[in-house]
Design an enzyme around this catalytic site. Structure first.
Site, PDB file in Angstrom:
ATOM      1  N   SER A 287       0.852  -1.127  -0.003  1.00  0.00           N
ATOM      2  CA  SER A 287       0.145   0.275  -0.136  1.00  0.00           C
ATOM      3  C   SER A 287       0.582   1.311   0.017  1.00  0.00           C
ATOM      4  O   SER A 287       1.971   1.233   0.266  1.00  0.00           O
ATOM      5  CB  SER A 287      -1.047   0.320   1.590  1.00  0.00           C
TER       6      SER A 287
ATOM      7  N   TYR B  87      -2.479  -1.592  10.340  1.00  0.00           N
ATOM      8  CA  TYR B  87      -2.374  -1.316   9.124  1.00  0.00           C
ATOM      9  C   TYR B  87      -1.191  -1.550   8.762  1.00  0.00           C
ATOM     10  O   TYR B  87      -0.434  -2.154   7.680  1.00  0.00           O
ATOM     11  CB  TYR B  87      -3.644  -1.101   8.392  1.00  0.00           C
TER      12      TYR B  87
END
Length: 269
Positions: free
Chosen positions: A147, A160
């Site tokens: 990401s 995350y």
């Protein structure tokens, strides 16, 4: 030292390929001539749909359930898929989950679930894939879907962010350790992509204006898959240890600004 510039992939596994980026990647690799192993966590019908799309592209597809948080079994799933395919040349670690909760409110169990799913399970699955590639002595490609938060944080994403930072570091280390076997290791770091996991329709991401992203729109899963397919190919033989941002320029703004700016005033002095 193995060169493997003649690397010619035949078999791939794409985790979390029941929808979104995983599905688009499985189809892109099939269109490039690879048979594909497909995994699902809770959407078996979605995985079977992906398999049908792979077969429609003229390639074989095998399907299995995978829970990357189940560290005792997830590696065996990878081995089982590779056995069914007849080998493993490309492994795409795409399975994962997100988070939206402030750090002060995050409980330990939620933290552990996200870290186990996005990082611990990735370690187990990638290690199984890498061991098979080394044993086969054909070279290989390891690609982890991370990401933009692999390099820049976002409010409400502490677990995350930590997992994706860790995944990026893991893959860079693999580039050092596996290069002598002709195996490359890279991450692909998507920005804001229109996927079912994000509650979006992947068909027309440009319909929603995103002023905080230089290209002015969300990305489509196929745009991520095309970069993964390149990294999986012979043409990417000298690319390893890299993180490929595919984000419409979001990182130039910062992910927080990219998703929260509501006007285009920043585009001009």
């Amino acid at each position: 030292m193995n060169d493997h510039r003649d690397f010619s992939p035949r078999f791939a596994i794409v985790t979390g390929s029941d929808s979104g980026i995983g599905r688009a990647t499985a189809v892109a690799l099939a269109e490039a001539g690879l048979d594909v192993g497909i995994t699902w966590h809770s959407d078996q019908d979605g995985a079977e749909t992906t398999a049908e799309m792979v077969r429609a592209a003229g390639r074989a597809a095998v399907v299995a359930q995978l829970d990357t948080a189940d560290l005792a079994t997830c590696g065996d799933v990878i081995d089982g898929l590779a056995d069914q395919l007849g080998g493993l040349d490309v492994f795409v670690n795409n399975a994962g989950m997100g988070q939206s909760q402030l750090f002060l409110d995050l409980d330990v169990d939620s933290w552990r679930t996200i870290i186990a799913t996005d990082l611990d399970g990735a370690f187990v699955c990638i290690q199984r894939a890498a061991r098979r590639m080394v044993k086969a002595n054909r070279g290989g490609r390891i690609i982890a879907v991370s990401s933009v938060h692999e390099s820049q944080p976002r409010i409400g994403s502490s677990a995350y962010d930590a997992a994706k930072h860790g995944l990026g570091g893991l893959v860079k280390t693999l580039a050092l350790e596996l290069g002598s076997y002709g195996i490359t290791a890279n991450t692909v770091a998507p920005g804001e992509i229109a996927t079912p996991m994000n509650g979006k329709d992947d068909d027309e991401p440009e319909l929603e204006d995103r002023p905080g992203i230089p290209l002015g729109r969300q990305g489509a899963s196929a745009e991520i898959a095309s970069v993964i397919a390149f990294l999986a190919s012979r043409q990417a033989s000298y690319v390893t240890g890299a993180s490929w941002s595919v984000d419409g320029g979001m990182l130039q703004m910062g992910p927080q600004a990219g998703s929260h700016l509501t006007t285009n005033g920043w585009r001009s002095v």
